[in-house]
Scaffold this motif. Structure first.
Motif, PDB file in Angstrom:
ATOM      1  N   ALA A 126      -6.686   7.946 -23.199  1.00  0.00           N
ATOM      2  CA  ALA A 126      -6.465   8.668 -24.456  1.00  0.00           C
ATOM      3  C   ALA A 126      -6.382   7.698 -25.625  1.00  0.00           C
ATOM      4  CB  ALA A 126      -5.190   9.498 -24.357  1.00  0.00           C
ATOM      5  N   ALA A 127      -5.732   6.566 -25.437  1.00  0.00           N
ATOM      6  CA  ALA A 127      -5.616   5.577 -26.504  1.00  0.00           C
ATOM      7  C   ALA A 127      -6.968   4.985 -26.859  1.00  0.00           C
ATOM      8  CB  ALA A 127      -4.650   4.472 -26.078  1.00  0.00           C
ATOM      9  N   MET A 128      -7.801   4.770 -25.873  1.00  0.00           N
ATOM     10  CA  MET A 128      -9.139   4.226 -26.123  1.00  0.00           C
ATOM     11  C   MET A 128      -9.995   5.206 -26.913  1.00  0.00           C
ATOM     12  SD  MET A 128      -9.990   2.330 -22.487  1.00  0.00           S
ATOM     13  CE  MET A 128     -11.664   1.945 -23.026  1.00  0.00           C
ATOM     14  N   LYS A 129      -9.884   6.502 -26.581  1.00  0.00           N
ATOM     15  CA  LYS A 129     -10.641   7.516 -27.324  1.00  0.00           C
ATOM     16  C   LYS A 129     -10.198   7.570 -28.783  1.00  0.00           C
ATOM     17  CE  LYS A 129     -11.688  10.559 -23.423  1.00  0.00           C
ATOM     18  NZ  LYS A 129     -11.470  11.905 -22.818  1.00  0.00           N
ATOM     19  N   THR A 130      -8.873   7.488 -29.001  1.00  0.00           N
ATOM     20  CA  THR A 130      -8.344   7.530 -30.376  1.00  0.00           C
ATOM     21  C   THR A 130      -8.841   6.337 -31.177  1.00  0.00           C
ATOM     22  OG1 THR A 130      -6.357   8.626 -29.563  1.00  0.00           O
ATOM     23  CG2 THR A 130      -6.236   7.600 -31.735  1.00  0.00           C
ATOM     24  N   ASN A 131      -8.845   5.142 -30.579  1.00  0.00           N
ATOM     25  CA  ASN A 131      -9.323   3.949 -31.273  1.00  0.00           C
ATOM     26  C   ASN A 131     -10.807   4.028 -31.573  1.00  0.00           C
ATOM     27  OD1 ASN A 131      -6.776   2.808 -31.192  1.00  0.00           O
ATOM     28  ND2 ASN A 131      -7.144   1.766 -29.236  1.00  0.00           N
ATOM     29  N   THR A 132     -11.575   4.646 -30.645  1.00  0.00           N
ATOM     30  CA  THR A 132     -13.024   4.789 -30.852  1.00  0.00           C
ATOM     31  C   THR A 132     -13.308   5.706 -32.034  1.00  0.00           C
ATOM     32  OG1 THR A 132     -13.381   4.480 -28.487  1.00  0.00           O
ATOM     33  CG2 THR A 132     -15.194   5.409 -29.752  1.00  0.00           C
ATOM     34  N   LYS A 133     -12.576   6.808 -32.152  1.00  0.00           N
ATOM     35  CA  LYS A 133     -12.763   7.747 -33.260  1.00  0.00           C
ATOM     36  C   LYS A 133     -12.439   7.094 -34.596  1.00  0.00           C
ATOM     37  CE  LYS A 133     -11.894  11.967 -30.611  1.00  0.00           C
ATOM     38  NZ  LYS A 133     -10.981  13.113 -30.419  1.00  0.00           N
ATOM     39  N   GLN A 190       0.824  -1.210   0.000  1.00  0.00           N
ATOM     40  CA  GLN A 190       0.000   0.000   0.000  1.00  0.00           C
ATOM     41  C   GLN A 190       0.859   1.261   0.000  1.00  0.00           C
ATOM     42  OE1 GLN A 190      -2.053  -1.237   3.492  1.00  0.00           O
ATOM     43  NE2 GLN A 190      -3.898  -1.870   2.405  1.00  0.00           N
ATOM     44  N   LEU A 191       1.955   1.244   0.766  1.00  0.00           N
ATOM     45  CA  LEU A 191       2.856   2.391   0.753  1.00  0.00           C
ATOM     46  C   LEU A 191       3.513   2.550  -0.618  1.00  0.00           C
ATOM     47  CD1 LEU A 191       4.604   2.090   4.243  1.00  0.00           C
ATOM     48  CD2 LEU A 191       2.887   3.757   3.547  1.00  0.00           C
ATOM     49  N   GLY A 192       3.808   1.429  -1.267  1.00  0.00           N
ATOM     50  CA  GLY A 192       4.365   1.488  -2.612  1.00  0.00           C
ATOM     51  C   GLY A 192       3.402   2.132  -3.595  1.00  0.00           C
ATOM     52  N   MET A 193       2.113   1.833  -3.451  1.00  0.00           N
ATOM     53  CA  MET A 193       1.117   2.452  -4.331  1.00  0.00           C
ATOM     54  C   MET A 193       1.075   3.963  -4.126  1.00  0.00           C
ATOM     55  SD  MET A 193      -0.202   0.055  -6.179  1.00  0.00           S
ATOM     56  CE  MET A 193      -1.772   0.695  -6.758  1.00  0.00           C
ATOM     57  N   LEU A 194       1.282   4.406  -2.895  1.00  0.00           N
ATOM     58  CA  LEU A 194       1.310   5.849  -2.632  1.00  0.00           C
ATOM     59  C   LEU A 194       2.541   6.500  -3.259  1.00  0.00           C
ATOM     60  CD1 LEU A 194       0.195   5.963   1.119  1.00  0.00           C
ATOM     61  CD2 LEU A 194      -1.140   6.639  -0.866  1.00  0.00           C
ATOM     62  N   VAL A 195       3.681   5.825  -3.172  1.00  0.00           N
ATOM     63  CA  VAL A 195       4.916   6.381  -3.730  1.00  0.00           C
ATOM     64  C   VAL A 195       4.811   6.524  -5.242  1.00  0.00           C
ATOM     65  CG1 VAL A 195       7.374   5.920  -4.095  1.00  0.00           C
ATOM     66  CG2 VAL A 195       6.356   5.542  -1.849  1.00  0.00           C
ATOM     67  N   PHE A 196       4.186   5.533  -5.891  1.00  0.00           N
ATOM     68  CA  PHE A 196       4.131   5.529  -7.355  1.00  0.00           C
ATOM     69  C   PHE A 196       2.762   5.957  -7.894  1.00  0.00           C
ATOM     70  CE2 PHE A 196       7.314   2.219  -6.254  1.00  0.00           C
ATOM     71  CZ  PHE A 196       8.415   2.836  -6.808  1.00  0.00           C
ATOM     72  N   ARG A 197       1.993   6.675  -7.101  1.00  0.00           N
ATOM     73  CA  ARG A 197       0.652   7.045  -7.544  1.00  0.00           C
ATOM     74  C   ARG A 197       0.677   7.943  -8.779  1.00  0.00           C
ATOM     75  NH1 ARG A 197       1.741   9.928  -2.958  1.00  0.00           N
ATOM     76  NH2 ARG A 197       1.431  12.193  -2.976  1.00  0.00           N
ATOM     77  N   LYS A 198       1.694   8.816  -8.914  1.00  0.00           N
ATOM     78  CA  LYS A 198       1.773   9.694 -10.086  1.00  0.00           C
ATOM     79  C   LYS A 198       1.985   8.866 -11.357  1.00  0.00           C
ATOM     80  CE  LYS A 198       3.498  13.793  -7.656  1.00  0.00           C
ATOM     81  NZ  LYS A 198       4.606  14.785  -7.551  1.00  0.00           N
ATOM     82  N   GLU A 199       2.845   7.860 -11.277  1.00  0.00           N
ATOM     83  CA  GLU A 199       3.063   7.007 -12.433  1.00  0.00           C
ATOM     84  C   GLU A 199       1.801   6.215 -12.781  1.00  0.00           C
ATOM     85  OE1 GLU A 199       6.549   4.590 -12.141  1.00  0.00           O
ATOM     86  OE2 GLU A 199       7.667   6.129 -11.055  1.00  0.00           O
ATOM     87  N   ILE A 200       1.078   5.766 -11.765  1.00  0.00           N
ATOM     88  CA  ILE A 200      -0.161   5.017 -12.004  1.00  0.00           C
ATOM     89  C   ILE A 200      -1.207   5.902 -12.681  1.00  0.00           C
ATOM     90  CG2 ILE A 200      -2.063   3.807 -10.864  1.00  0.00           C
ATOM     91  CD1 ILE A 200      -0.048   2.980  -8.677  1.00  0.00           C
ATOM     92  N   GLU A 201      -1.333   7.139 -12.202  1.00  0.00           N
ATOM     93  CA  GLU A 201      -2.287   8.072 -12.808  1.00  0.00           C
ATOM     94  C   GLU A 201      -1.892   8.406 -14.247  1.00  0.00           C
ATOM     95  OE1 GLU A 201      -5.130   9.282 -11.847  1.00  0.00           O
ATOM     96  OE2 GLU A 201      -5.091   8.110  -9.989  1.00  0.00           O
ATOM     97  N   ALA A 202      -0.595   8.608 -14.500  1.00  0.00           N
ATOM     98  CA  ALA A 202      -0.133   8.900 -15.860  1.00  0.00           C
ATOM     99  C   ALA A 202      -0.449   7.740 -16.797  1.00  0.00           C
ATOM    100  CB  ALA A 202       1.364   9.194 -15.839  1.00  0.00           C
ATOM    101  N   HIS A 203      -0.251   6.509 -16.330  1.00  0.00           N
ATOM    102  CA  HIS A 203      -0.554   5.333 -17.149  1.00  0.00           C
ATOM    103  C   HIS A 203      -2.045   5.246 -17.438  1.00  0.00           C
ATOM    104  CE1 HIS A 203      -1.432   1.003 -17.765  1.00  0.00           C
ATOM    105  NE2 HIS A 203      -0.320   1.046 -18.493  1.00  0.00           N
ATOM    106  N   ARG A 204      -2.866   5.564 -16.418  1.00  0.00           N
ATOM    107  CA  ARG A 204      -4.313   5.522 -16.617  1.00  0.00           C
ATOM    108  C   ARG A 204      -4.761   6.558 -17.655  1.00  0.00           C
ATOM    109  NH1 ARG A 204      -5.715   6.186 -11.681  1.00  0.00           N
ATOM    110  NH2 ARG A 204      -5.925   3.984 -11.151  1.00  0.00           N
TER     111      ARG A 204
END
Length: 533
Positions: free
Chosen positions: A524-531, A505-519
């Protein structure tokens, strides 16, 4: 002449043997030479299909030989295991026939002298272990803690990153070990008490409540099993010992806790809100479910004292509970002083003392465990409580935090065994007085609990230390003061982090910015494929 011929012949034989040994040595060195690829040495590389087939055939042949060898070893192990189990049954049966007399009747099964030596060795292992009495230990690090278990779960202190604080006995050897122990306990309980008696109760696995066990690596494993007795508040205890061989029966005793009062002593200063929460738990578990309980509150100072007394009096009136003592001290808070005063003010019979803090949650089952693991002049109980992580981090948003009772689950994600704490303890009043109580020179929090623990370890009392699945330390925010030195402040922050969340859980807090960036990238990729579609 004959003698010279014989000597010549022996000389020739000696030379031949030396030559033969040299040849074998040369061949061994060539076979074990590390130069080159071993596969190339054993099987030269051929480009043709026939060469590859020969290579694969040689590999399969070698694998076949290895499998045959492994199967042969497995058969030998199985035969040895069967022989050991048969010998174990023979020794166990003879031990039961002997009614506690060492070595009685063993010559009927084993060769004369062998059985006596074996049983003497097994009992010597038991005599060296802490089975019947305590052993004087130099420090708290020398004490071997117990692990506790039920029919379904094992509660273990050593977890690491892969094991859990509570889990099913996954390993086959662990399941068989604990299953054999429970089975032997039931066999002991169901043994006929006297001939001709037909109304004897038959005990089953459903009567098993809890067991504790610990292994001393140079002696063996001690087991203490608790079963339901014939009446309410009565219990059966079976003590077994496995000295790296057949299990030996040590004790079969009846325990009655119907009249065993537990005096919960709580030192306190301010913290009226926490005391309100504590009394809710005390009322449900202590008063309503258990009933054989006394509460002693030792309060320091006068700030918030009226609120605390009001909470205590309201609980007394609404629950019709009169078994409490309130003591007020006009001095600086000292946990050791509060527990010492609370223990010595007791003037009744030899009561069990449970030293407790205001941020502790206990169940009625724990109070029973507290009684069963203490014995005047013989045993004191040092439970390892389960420390709760920060609920805000565990459950995410504040609104998603469940009620307190639903949070108190022994899981790797919810908390950890607080094996570095010695503050919560159960002991008889007589043992506390005889050991000399606390060191009153210690002020504030900490230190006094370890001092008392060491005194018990250096006495002749057995110290039972095991995980208690019904004892929880509730999370509260830890503050690191500015007055601390940089090194002390760093240590305080490290301690705070350990109590906040699990490693993952502490690891998820440390890397939360990377997780959000990946999300965001995935969205964005899903929107591009939908268009495009």
């Amino acid at each position: 002449m004959v003698r010279r011929g014989l000597m010549a012949w022996l000389s020739r034989v000696g030379v031949a043997l030396v030559a033969l040994c040299c040849s074998v040595s040369v061949l061994y060195m060539l076979a074990c030479s590390p130069r080159g690829d071993p596969r190339q040495l054993a099987f030269p590389r051929h480009e043709s299909l026939a060469g590859k087939e020969e290579y694969q055939a040689a590999i399969h042949e070698r694998e076949g030989h290895q499998k045959d060898y492994i199967n042969s070893l497995k058969q030998q192990v199985a035969q040895l295991k069967d022989a050991l189990q048969e010998r174990s049954r023979q020794l166990t049966g003879l031990q039961g026939q002997s009614n506690g007399t060492r070595g009685a009747g063993l010559d009927q099964v084993l060769p004369k002298g062998t059985q006596a030596d074996l049983l003497k060795f097994l009992h010597s292992q038991m005599d060296r272990a802490e089975v019947r009495s305590g052993a004087k230990l130099p420090s708290e690090y020398a004490a071997v803690p117990f692990e506790s278990f039920t029919l379904q779960k094992v509660y273990q202190l050593e977890t690491g990153l892969t094991r859990h604080p509570e889990e099913k006995p996954v390993r086959k050897d662990k399941r068989e070990d604990l299953g054999e122990v429970i089975e032997l306990g039931l066999e002991t309980l169901n043994r006929p008490k006297d001939h001709g008696h037909t109304g004897q109760r038959v005990f089953s696995a459903s009567d098993f409540i809890e067991g504790i066990y610990r292994t001393e690596r140079d002696k063996g494993t001690l087991y203490e099993l608790t079963f339901k007795g014939d009446k309410n508040h009565e219990f059966k205890r079976i003590v077994l010992f496995r000295p790296f061989g057949p299990i030996l029966r040590v004790k079969n005793e009846n325990l009655n806790t119907a009249r065993t009062l537990v005096n919960i002593i709580v030192p306190l200063a301010k913290r009226a809100g926490k005391f309100q929460q504590f009394m809710q738990n005390f009322r449900e578990m202590g008063i309503r479910q258990d009933g054989r309980i006394h509460l002693t509150v030792v309060y320091f100072g006068r700030e918030q004292m009226s609120e605390v007394k009001g909470i205590l009096e309201n609980t007394s009136k609404s629950a019709h509970f009169k078994n409490f003592t309130f003591i007020q001290l006009n001095e600086e808070f000292s946990r050791g002083k509060g527990l010492e005063v609370g223990a010595r003010v007791w003037k009744g019979g030899n009561v069990v003392l449970f030293f407790c803090d205001v941020d502790i949650y206990f169940t009625a089952e724990f109070l029973t465990t507290c009684r069963l693991n203490t014995q005047p002049g013989k045993k004191v109980f040092y439970p390892v409580l389960f420390s709760q992580y920060n609920p805000s981090l565990i459950y995410g948003h504040h609104d998603s935090i469940p009620p307190l009772e639903q949070q108190l689950i022994v899981k790797k994600e919810t908390g950890f065994w607080r094996d570095f704490g010695f503050g919560m303890t159960c002991q008889y009043h007589s043992d506390f007085i005889n050991i000399g109580g606390f060191d009153l020179g210690i002020k504030g929090w900490g230190g006094e609990d370890v001092h008392l623990y060491r005194k018990y370890l250096r006495s002749n009392l057995i110290v039972v230390r095991s995980p208690a699945r019904g004892l929880f330390h509730l999370w509260h925010e830890k503050f690191c003061l500015d007055e601390l030195t940089p090194e002390q402040y760093k240590m305080c922050i490290q301690s705070k982090a350990m109590n906040e969340a699990s490693h993952g859980q502490l690891g998820m807090l440390v890397f939360r910015k990377e997780i959000e960036a990946h999300r965001r990238k995935k969205k964005a990729a899903m929107k591009t494929n939908t268009k495009k579609v």
